[in-house]
Design a protein around this motif. Structure first.
Motif, PDB file in Angstrom:
ATOM      1  N   GLY C 189       0.842  -1.427   0.102  1.00 59.94           N
ATOM      2  CA  GLY C 189       0.170   0.033  -0.035  1.00 59.94           C
ATOM      3  C   GLY C 189       0.913   1.142  -0.051  1.00 59.94           C
ATOM      4  N   ARG C 190       1.641   1.042   0.778  1.00 57.36           N
ATOM      5  CA  ARG C 190       2.918   2.421   0.883  1.00 57.36           C
ATOM      6  C   ARG C 190       3.619   2.762  -0.273  1.00 57.36           C
ATOM      7  NH1 ARG C 190       7.995   3.513   4.208  1.00 57.36           N
ATOM      8  NH2 ARG C 190       8.446   5.469   3.562  1.00 57.36           N
ATOM      9  N   ALA C 191       3.952   1.338  -0.728  1.00 62.17           N
ATOM     10  CA  ALA C 191       4.990   1.195  -1.938  1.00 62.17           C
ATOM     11  C   ALA C 191       4.214   2.112  -3.097  1.00 62.17           C
ATOM     12  CB  ALA C 191       5.404  -0.209  -2.236  1.00 62.17           C
ATOM     13  N   VAL C 192       2.748   1.547  -3.233  1.00 61.30           N
ATOM     14  CA  VAL C 192       2.115   2.276  -4.544  1.00 61.30           C
ATOM     15  C   VAL C 192       1.882   3.773  -4.241  1.00 61.30           C
ATOM     16  CG1 VAL C 192       0.175   2.275  -5.702  1.00 61.30           C
ATOM     17  CG2 VAL C 192       1.249   0.107  -5.249  1.00 61.30           C
ATOM     18  N   ALA C 193       1.656   4.171  -2.948  1.00 61.25           N
ATOM     19  CA  ALA C 193       1.482   5.366  -2.725  1.00 61.25           C
ATOM     20  C   ALA C 193       2.823   6.308  -3.066  1.00 61.25           C
ATOM     21  CB  ALA C 193       1.018   5.572  -1.363  1.00 61.25           C
ATOM     22  N   GLU C 194       3.933   5.866  -2.539  1.00 67.82           N
ATOM     23  CA  GLU C 194       4.919   6.497  -2.926  1.00 67.82           C
ATOM     24  C   GLU C 194       5.514   6.522  -4.361  1.00 67.82           C
ATOM     25  OE1 GLU C 194       6.053   8.150  -0.834  1.00 67.82           O
ATOM     26  OE2 GLU C 194       5.960   7.508   1.288  1.00 67.82           O
ATOM     27  N   MET C 195       5.125   5.342  -4.998  1.00 65.94           N
ATOM     28  CA  MET C 195       5.307   5.281  -6.592  1.00 65.94           C
ATOM     29  C   MET C 195       4.391   6.408  -7.158  1.00 65.94           C
ATOM     30  SD  MET C 195       6.432   1.373  -7.403  1.00 65.94           S
ATOM     31  CE  MET C 195       4.947   0.514  -6.642  1.00 65.94           C
ATOM     32  N   SER C 196       3.354   6.509  -6.744  1.00 65.74           N
ATOM     33  CA  SER C 196       2.094   7.310  -7.523  1.00 65.74           C
ATOM     34  C   SER C 196       2.691   8.779  -7.277  1.00 65.74           C
ATOM     35  CB  SER C 196       0.785   7.170  -6.891  1.00 65.74           C
ATOM     36  OG  SER C 196       0.412   5.986  -7.233  1.00 65.74           O
ATOM     37  N   ARG C 197       3.403   9.028  -6.094  1.00 66.14           N
ATOM     38  CA  ARG C 197       3.824  10.479  -5.838  1.00 66.14           C
ATOM     39  C   ARG C 197       4.860  10.615  -6.667  1.00 66.14           C
ATOM     40  NH1 ARG C 197       3.116  12.436  -0.843  1.00 66.14           N
ATOM     41  NH2 ARG C 197       3.425  10.336   0.293  1.00 66.14           N
ATOM     42  N   ALA C 198       5.746   9.726  -6.982  1.00 68.82           N
ATOM     43  CA  ALA C 198       6.727   9.848  -7.965  1.00 68.82           C
ATOM     44  C   ALA C 198       6.383  10.025  -9.325  1.00 68.82           C
ATOM     45  CB  ALA C 198       7.839   8.757  -7.716  1.00 68.82           C
ATOM     46  N   LEU C 199       5.534   9.338  -9.875  1.00 69.02           N
ATOM     47  CA  LEU C 199       5.106   9.081 -10.940  1.00 69.02           C
ATOM     48  C   LEU C 199       3.987  10.315 -11.220  1.00 69.02           C
ATOM     49  CD1 LEU C 199       4.360   5.291 -11.467  1.00 69.02           C
ATOM     50  CD2 LEU C 199       6.177   6.557 -12.835  1.00 69.02           C
ATOM     51  N   GLY C 200       3.628  10.812 -10.135  1.00 67.75           N
ATOM     52  CA  GLY C 200       2.536  11.955 -10.636  1.00 67.75           C
ATOM     53  C   GLY C 200       3.305  13.451 -10.254  1.00 67.75           C
ATOM     54  N   SER C 201       4.562  13.366 -10.208  1.00 67.01           N
ATOM     55  CA  SER C 201       5.591  14.516 -10.112  1.00 67.01           C
ATOM     56  C   SER C 201       6.061  14.768 -11.602  1.00 67.01           C
ATOM     57  CB  SER C 201       6.639  14.259  -9.175  1.00 67.01           C
ATOM     58  OG  SER C 201       7.682  13.476  -9.856  1.00 67.01           O
ATOM     59  N   PRO C 202       6.794  15.984 -11.733  1.00 63.44           N
ATOM     60  CA  PRO C 202       7.097  16.234 -13.036  1.00 63.44           C
ATOM     61  C   PRO C 202       8.315  15.800 -13.114  1.00 63.44           C
ATOM     62  CG  PRO C 202       7.064  18.083 -11.737  1.00 63.44           C
ATOM     63  CD  PRO C 202       6.663  17.219 -10.841  1.00 63.44           C
ATOM     64  N   TYR C 203       9.167  14.889 -12.490  1.00 58.44           N
ATOM     65  CA  TYR C 203      10.389  14.544 -12.590  1.00 58.44           C
ATOM     66  C   TYR C 203      10.600  13.340 -13.572  1.00 58.44           C
ATOM     67  CZ  TYR C 203      10.143  17.996  -8.921  1.00 58.44           C
ATOM     68  OH  TYR C 203       9.706  19.127  -8.327  1.00 58.44           O
ATOM     69  N   GLU C 204       9.691  12.897 -14.103  1.00 53.67           N
ATOM     70  CA  GLU C 204       9.937  11.885 -15.358  1.00 53.67           C
ATOM     71  C   GLU C 204      10.704  10.758 -14.733  1.00 53.67           C
ATOM     72  OE1 GLU C 204      10.286  12.525 -19.315  1.00 53.67           O
ATOM     73  OE2 GLU C 204      10.431  14.903 -18.875  1.00 53.67           O
ATOM     74  N   VAL C 267       0.219 -10.150 -13.566  1.00 53.66           N
ATOM     75  CA  VAL C 267      -1.170  -9.463 -13.463  1.00 53.66           C
ATOM     76  C   VAL C 267      -1.030  -7.962 -13.978  1.00 53.66           C
ATOM     77  CG1 VAL C 267      -2.954  -9.130 -12.237  1.00 53.66           C
ATOM     78  CG2 VAL C 267      -1.741 -10.830 -11.447  1.00 53.66           C
ATOM     79  N   SER C 268      -1.759  -7.669 -14.612  1.00 53.01           N
ATOM     80  CA  SER C 268      -2.215  -6.292 -15.245  1.00 53.01           C
ATOM     81  C   SER C 268      -3.289  -5.620 -14.728  1.00 53.01           C
ATOM     82  CB  SER C 268      -2.092  -6.070 -16.758  1.00 53.01           C
ATOM     83  OG  SER C 268      -2.025  -4.892 -17.210  1.00 53.01           O
ATOM     84  N   LEU C 269      -3.060  -4.571 -14.121  1.00 52.78           N
ATOM     85  CA  LEU C 269      -4.415  -3.866 -13.531  1.00 52.78           C
ATOM     86  C   LEU C 269      -4.089  -2.608 -12.869  1.00 52.78           C
ATOM     87  CD1 LEU C 269      -4.646  -5.905  -9.961  1.00 52.78           C
ATOM     88  CD2 LEU C 269      -2.441  -5.266 -11.025  1.00 52.78           C
ATOM     89  N   ARG C 270      -5.067  -1.709 -12.544  1.00 55.17           N
ATOM     90  CA  ARG C 270      -4.784  -0.507 -12.209  1.00 55.17           C
ATOM     91  C   ARG C 270      -3.841  -0.370 -10.964  1.00 55.17           C
ATOM     92  NH1 ARG C 270     -10.406   2.813 -11.681  1.00 55.17           N
ATOM     93  NH2 ARG C 270      -9.086   4.582 -10.681  1.00 55.17           N
ATOM     94  N   ALA C 271      -3.081   0.592 -10.935  1.00 51.12           N
ATOM     95  CA  ALA C 271      -2.105   0.766  -9.705  1.00 51.12           C
ATOM     96  C   ALA C 271      -2.603   0.576  -8.391  1.00 51.12           C
ATOM     97  CB  ALA C 271      -1.143   1.903 -10.104  1.00 51.12           C
ATOM     98  N   SER C 272      -3.601   1.478  -8.215  1.00 56.14           N
ATOM     99  CA  SER C 272      -4.099   1.178  -6.898  1.00 56.14           C
ATOM    100  C   SER C 272      -4.718  -0.080  -6.488  1.00 56.14           C
ATOM    101  CB  SER C 272      -5.274   2.197  -6.518  1.00 56.14           C
ATOM    102  OG  SER C 272      -6.199   2.104  -7.596  1.00 56.14           O
ATOM    103  N   HIS C 273      -5.072  -0.684  -7.451  1.00 55.15           N
ATOM    104  CA  HIS C 273      -5.768  -2.339  -7.351  1.00 55.15           C
ATOM    105  C   HIS C 273      -4.503  -3.268  -7.123  1.00 55.15           C
ATOM    106  CE1 HIS C 273     -10.016  -1.254  -9.049  1.00 55.15           C
ATOM    107  NE2 HIS C 273      -9.715  -0.769  -7.790  1.00 55.15           N
ATOM    108  N   GLY C 274      -3.180  -2.788  -7.931  1.00 54.40           N
ATOM    109  CA  GLY C 274      -1.974  -3.905  -7.553  1.00 54.40           C
ATOM    110  C   GLY C 274      -1.622  -3.741  -6.234  1.00 54.40           C
ATOM    111  N   ALA C 275      -1.825  -2.570  -5.263  1.00 51.96           N
ATOM    112  CA  ALA C 275      -1.452  -2.663  -3.877  1.00 51.96           C
ATOM    113  C   ALA C 275      -2.509  -3.503  -3.074  1.00 51.96           C
ATOM    114  CB  ALA C 275      -1.681  -1.242  -3.355  1.00 51.96           C
ATOM    115  N   VAL C 276      -3.738  -3.297  -3.576  1.00 48.27           N
ATOM    116  CA  VAL C 276      -4.885  -4.270  -2.794  1.00 48.27           C
ATOM    117  C   VAL C 276      -4.465  -5.833  -3.063  1.00 48.27           C
ATOM    118  CG1 VAL C 276      -7.357  -4.924  -2.982  1.00 48.27           C
ATOM    119  CG2 VAL C 276      -6.489  -2.443  -3.249  1.00 48.27           C
TER     120      VAL C 276
END
Lengths: 476, 427, 358
Positions: C189-204, C267-276
């Motif tokens: 859960g935390r891993a996906v949250a941190e990855m989302s933060r990074a991927l949602g940033s402008p730092y490519e 498994v391919s699924l939406r990121a937040s569901h990956g955490a679940v």
């Protein structure tokens, strides 16, 4: 350009068809008044026009399904329509067709920043998808020049590109899932919020199928975080040839700007008159945009300037303010419309390998002299997607035909040097008859097979994309 | 775009102009995206591109207007957002004006509509009549639900606004500059505005005179003609306009500007030159148009002293007539900021609020939807007050916003030494 | 075992026309071809047809080994940006992966989350369908919407619509610098949250994975820019620190899970569901990794586990890369979609010569 003559058996049942549509759909959904139909006789390609039998403007996927089901049962052709901004006649009706427009489907259904997706109804305009997320620092990347007005449905139909596709890819690279209504009214969900298909990648063939496989009513799109900053630089050159050579050098050097756009003098002047962007009055202009932090932008621009200077530019000017950047892009994105101040034109869309730019620009110049029709060039140079605008007088008999011939010659040239007929506008009706230049009979037959599966009766937008002779026997 | 007019048709100046406009249109559809009626209705026939098509068809065929065409032209707000958007420079305003006149000449509207439009044309341009009508409407309001026509109900609703007492300040006179005279302007005092809100002219006069500008209100000026012009009543509109032109021409010597604080009127006055282009008054009309300035446009040319800062959060609503009709976009916001206010603009600032002259009376459903959307985007900014430069917008938004709506000039007057606007004090 | 290895398209077409039963299409043989079918090999269809570094395009025969393609590109400081996965570690196979095989399974590595999948870099394809007809689609230019995109339809079709013979790709420059940043993190859960933060940033961020213990982020580009973005990411994600090793090839190939004696799923699924799903599977005793910011889940489960039962409410799809279960290896599509896919296969391969084996 030949349009199939309407089927008299369908025209005879017009009243019945309209009555069934009206009975199944809420009041105000079906247009059948002949005056009203005239406004739907074409899209942004006005050279070809034909009022449809009726127009339906449903408000939900369910209503789209109802309308399609009725047309399917009654064997009535259907022409899907988004915002009607196609430059290829993608939503040009036939006289026996019902136009089904999705302009009233405009809702945002879901936005998820953690997963970086947005789900929208497809009548929503491209720019308003970005509009829905930009306050939170995100954007939808494909940016066709008509993005202010064009609908996502049409973007999917034509696999639309845009100036910034050099970095971000075109529609197919940013589309994750769709809700699509098949011609028989079946609603299918393809893809979703996940990446890549489990079995066959049907999305890849739906995207760019020009409304021939189904009507897409909802779409899940990838959204991206906005870059820290972006800065366009204007570079003016003494000739198109030199500007073209500069583009190919930049790409080869491994610097990848987000956009490299080209305009020649006639376009520069028309765009300047509308946008007051301060474009230099030169023979050939490149607009090159890079993104990142100020230091990253400076670094990339240094590299690009280094390459450009080897080609002896007449002007190099970086945008210094956000307003200036906005004006530079407003002008570029309004180029087609702005040319309307000056002349009627036909807009082409061939793509060529970037390395062939100088040669092709020169040959276009020769064709222009040969036909005695002016040409203005504005295009996405970074990916070789050209938009020569052939200037003609729509009110002068014979001019359109001449223009069509010259357009065909230019597109044949694009194919000859290893390119294609259309990079982002779609084949529509405009380039339909040139498909045999690019494809063999077998190549085309393979494409027709796909339509056979999705739309066995060939009712959806069937007079487009493929030469009529090729689809003879399949179309009703 | 290709057109099909005969040589004969093209000899008529109105058709020639229409042809010129139509030829510039490339049918790109950009205009649909910023058209408020299309945003609400989603039918291209209710967008500029669709209307251009309907008009083209009507004019080319030379046939009288028909119910279908009229209904779609009537739904046009005349906000001119399409003209801001159009990259091809299509002059939609002149085209739709021409179409409206053609409709007025060739189409007989159903009698309740004729009655309504006739009444509006006879009442709105005259402040005295308008005041009495408002009193009448106030008395009729309790019976609102018995009125079958939505348009008539919309008229009664307008009487919710308090009726302004006639003001001595906007009667014909000369208000001398306070201190040394730095300039001289004519103030167009308007018609409906006077009846709805006397504070706007008062604030304008106070501010201008305080800044050293002599303000002349000449005897004889009246309605600009816009109200009837937009109904296609060309001749009546020209009578109003001609009267103003003659009145103002008498004041031209040493005149810096004709100041207008109702931007709807400003757009029309600035178009007098075109309206009279084939008329003996052409030259005078062009001169008047050139002198016409929105109040903010004029103020922006003055050196302003340090303001008294009130630090208020203001959401600025750009009236269409100002931003699209006159292309005055920066001045009002710059002035408000210079006056010490914290200014913000709403999302979709280019969209009309639905007021649009008499539109909110003629098309109440669409107008109400647009009003709701506009109030929503403005209130999302959490302002303490909303500023606008047009009385119609102020009334339309005021009915839905929940915070006071003031004229830009009232806020400017307050910052540069005037009293706090009454609307704020009450709010 | 019969192996047919045509030397050119014409021979291939001839072999297909002459066939009277299904083939196993084989590129480099890295994905266990079935033994009970004759093998149709692309080993004879090799070589670079055209490489234009200045246009970022490569046209290559489908049977060309991936390593060879990568060498050719590396000589001009370019590469395939979709970093195709190597199936050998998980499947325990040998052989050399081919470019055609990579495209046929749409093999995409960690950069998929930012740059795109194999399908996204494909510009055109030539294939021979089940009736022995040669079909060309797409081309070699960056933007091409001429006709239906049958080329991209081949990506992930595993040869079921035809045998790929020639492919053209968009290639990209090799970046000047690559850096990996790591953050200790033991919950998905935390891993996906941190990855989302990074991927949602402008730092490519061009790679965002979780290996079970650490969140790993990759950034690439000009050296100064990489340094700057690494600093900014560490600022928004406290605890993020440079990692010395290059974990990406192992993450790409599922190398850490490969040695376990378990079934391997992708498994391919939406990121937040990956955490679940990762949380559910961990509770059930599976070893789990995440890639693509959470949108790709790797799991090593007890043999015979029906992983799909755990994700019925989550959407997406699961592929069993390794193991024998009672459920199909590929995720079944919903009926109307499956009908369309079946219809296409029927059209392009009416005799079922290329029918997938599982």
């Amino acid at each position: 350009m030949e349009l199939p003559s309407p089927n008299p058996a369908i025209l005879d049942r017009r009243a019945e068809i309209v009555a069934r549509l009206k009975a199944a759909l809420p009041a105000g959904t079906v247009i059948d008044d002949p005056r009203g139909l005239v406004a739907y006789e074409c899209d942004a390609l006005t050279a070809y026009r034909c009022p449809p039998l009726a127009v339906a403007l449903p408000r939900s996927t369910q209503e789209v399904a109802e309308a399609l089901k009725i047309c399917h049962e009654m064997g009535v052709p259907v022409v899907p329509r988004g915002a009607g901004t196609s430059l290829a006649g993608g939503s040009l009706p036939t006289g026996d067709a019902v136009v089904i427009g999705v302009a009233r489907l405009t809702r945002v259904l879901e936005t998820d920043y953690a997963d970086r997706i947005i789900r929208v109804e497809t009548g929503r305009t491209n720019l308003s998808v970005t509009g829905a997320v930009e306050a939170d620092g995100f954007f939808y990347a494909p940016d066709p020049s008509s993005q202010l007005a064009c609908a996502i449905s049409g973007n999917i139909g034509m696999n639309s590109g845009g100036a910034h596709c050099l970095k971000y890819g075109v529609t197919t690279n940013n589309l994750l899932g769709v809700t699509m209504v098949l011609m028989d009214g079946t609603v299918v969900e393809i893809g979703g919020a996940h990446m890549d298909a489990g079995d066959l990648d049907l999305l890849s063939v739906i995207c760019g199928s020009e409304g021939q496989l189904g009507i897409v009513t909802e779409a899940t799109l990838r959204i991206l975080p906005k870059p820290e900053g972006a800065r366009p630089v204007l570079m003016g050159f003494g000739s198109s040839r030199v500007a073209g050579a500069c583009v190919s050098d930049i790409i080869e050097a491994g610097v990848l700007p987000v956009a490299i756009e080209f305009m020649d003098r006639p376009c520069i002047r028309a765009c300047e008159a509308f946008a007051h962007a301060g474009y230099p009055d030169v023979e050939a202009l490149l607009i090159i945009e890079v993104e990142g932090s100020p230091a990253e932008i400076d670094h990339q621009l240094r590299l690009i300037r280094g390459i450009a200077e080897r080609h002896g530019p007449e002007v190099i000017r970086e945008s210094t303010t956000a307003e200036e950047s906005a004006a530079i892009w407003l002008g570029r994105k309004s180029a087609f419309g702005a040319m309307g101040q000056i002349n009627d034109y036909m807009c082409l869309d061939g793509t060529i390998p970037v390395t062939e730019l100088p040669l092709v620009l020169e040959r276009i110049g020769e064709l222009s002299a040969q036909y005695g029709l002016g040409v203005a060039n504005v295009f996405h140079a970074g990916d070789g997607n050209m938009h020569p605008l052939i200037l003609f007088d729509a009110n002068k008999p014979g001019d359109l035909e001449l223009c069509e011939q010259m357009g065909a010659d230019i597109l044949k040239l694009c194919v000859e040097v290893g390119g294609c007929l259309t990079g982002e506008h779609g084949v529509g009706v405009e380039k339909r008859d040139l498909m045999t230049v690019q494809f063999s009979e077998d190549d085309l037959e393979a494409q027709l097979k796909v339509k056979d599966v999705f739309d066995p009766k060939w009712l959806l937008n069937a007079a487009k994309v493929f030469p009529l002779a090729v689809t003879e026997g399949r179309r009703p | 775009m290709q057109t099909n007019f005969t040589e004969d048709q093209l000899r008529e100046p109105g058709i020639a102009r229409a042809n010129e406009i139509l030829r510039a249109c490339v049918h790109c559809g950009f205009c649909t995206a910023t058209c408020p009626s299309y945003q609400v209705l989603g039918d291209e026939l209710d967008s500029p591109r669709g209307r251009i098509y309907l008009i083209k068809d009507m004019l080319e065929s030379g046939r009288p207007a028909d119910a279908e065409t009229v209904s779609h032209i009537d739904r046009c707000l005349g906000c001119l957002a399409c003209m801001t958007t159009c990259p091809s420079g299509v002059h939609y305003m002149h085209l739709v004006d021409h179409a409206r006149a053609h409709i007025e000449k060739t189409w007989t509207r159903p009698w309740p509509e004729r009655l309504l439009r006739g009444a509006l044309a006879r009442i709105l341009p005259y402040p005295g009549r308008f005041r009495w009508a408002m009193v009448g409407a106030k008395l009729a309001r309790p019976f609102r639900r018995l009125v079958p026509d939505a348009r008539a109900r919309a008229m009664l609703d307008m009487a919710r606004a308090p009726i302004a007492a006639p003001s001595a300040m906007d009667q014909p006179q000369v208000h001398p500059a306070a201190g040394p005279r730095r300039g001289r302007v004519v103030l167009m005092t308007g018609c409906a505005q006077k009846a709805l809100d006397a504070d706007i002219n008062a604030a304008t006069i106070r501010l201008l005179t305080r800044l050293g500008i002599e303000v002349v209100i000449p005897e004889g000026e009246g309605c600009c003609g816009a109200l009837v012009h937009h109904m296609g009543r060309e001749e009546e509109a020209k009578q109003f306009a001609a009267r103003n032109i003659c009145t103002w021409m008498a004041q031209m010597e040493g005149l810096d500007a004709i100041v207008i604080n109702t931007s709807g009127c400003g757009t029309t006055v600035k178009d007098y030159g075109h309206i009279f282009r084939n008329d003996p008054l052409a030259e005078a009309a062009a001169e008047v148009s050139a002198k016409a300035k929105d109040i903010t446009e004029f103020l922006a040319t003055l050196d302003l002293p340090a303001p008294e800062r009130h630090g208020m959060r203001i959401a600025y609503h750009a009236a269409c007539s100002l931003q699209h009709g006159q292309k005055v976009t920066a001045a009002p916001k710059t002035l408000l900021q210079a006056a010490g206010y914290e200014v913000s603009s709403p999302a979709d600032a280019h969209l009309c609020c639905g007021s649009a002259g008499t539109y909110n009376l003629m098309q109440p459903e669409i107008a109400a939807e647009l009003g709701r959307r506009k109030a929503g985007t403005l209130m999302a900014l959490q302002p303490e007050a909303i500023a606008a430069g047009n009385i119609g917008c102020m009334t339309q938004i005021g009915a839905r916003s929940g915070v006071p709506v003031v004229h830009t000039v009232e806020l400017l007057d307050w910052a540069w030494g005037g009293p706090e606007p009454a609307k704020l004090a009450q709010g | 075992m019969t192996v047919i290895a045509p030397a050119c398209e014409a021979e291939l077409a001839e072999a297909i026309r002459a066939a009277n039963g299904p083939f196993a299409i084989r590129g480099g043989g890295t994905r266990s071809p079935a033994a009970d079918r004759p093998v149709l090999s692309t080993a004879g269809l090799v070589g670079v047809v055209l490489y234009e570094p200045g246009a970022l395009t490569l046209v290559v025969k489908a049977g060309t080994p991936l390593a060879e393609v990568e060498d050719v590109l590396a000589a001009k400081n370019q590469r395939l940006a979709f970093e195709p996965m190597d199936h050998r570690p998980v499947l325990g196979t040998s052989g050399d992966p081919t470019i055609g095989g990579a495209l046929a399974v749409n093999a995409s590595g960690p950069r998929r989350v930012q740059a795109g999948a194999a399908r996204d870099f494909l510009l055109g394809a030539v294939f021979v369908d089940g009736e022995g007809t040669r079909v060309r689609n797409g081309g070699r230019v960056m933007k091409n919407v001429t006709g239906y995109d049958l080329a991209r339809l081949q990506a992930g079709a595993r040869g079921s619509l035809g045998v790929l013979t020639e492919l053209s790709f968009k290639v990209l420059p090799v970046p000047e610098r690559v850096a990996t940043l790591a953050l200790a993190c033991d919950t998905p859960g935390r891993a996906v949250a941190e990855m989302s933060r990074a991927l949602g940033s402008p730092y490519e961020v061009t790679g965002a994975a979780w290996d079970g213990a650490r969140v790993l982020l990759r950034i690439e580009g000009f050296a100064d820019s990489v340094a700057y973005r690494a600093g900014e990411l560490a600022r928004i994600i406290p605890g993020l620190a440079p990692a010395d090793e290059d974990p990406w090839p192992a993450l790409r190939d599922g190398a850490a899970l490969a040695p376990m004696e378990r079934d391997i799923w992708r498994v391919s699924l939406r990121a937040s569901h990956g955490a679940v799903l990762a949380e559910r599977l961990r509770e059930a005793g599976a070893a789990v990794q995440l890639d693509w910011g959470g949108a790709l889940l790797w799991a090593a489960t007890a043999p015979g586990t029906d992983l799909r039962a755990e994700m019925a409410d989550l959407g997406g799809h699961a592929t069993r890369l390794r193991g024998q279960g009672s459920t199909p290896a590929r995720h079944p599509d919903p009926a109307p979609v499956a009908a369309l896919a079946a219809g296409l296969r029927q059209k392009f391969d009416p005799r079922g010569l290329f029918a997938p084996e599982g």
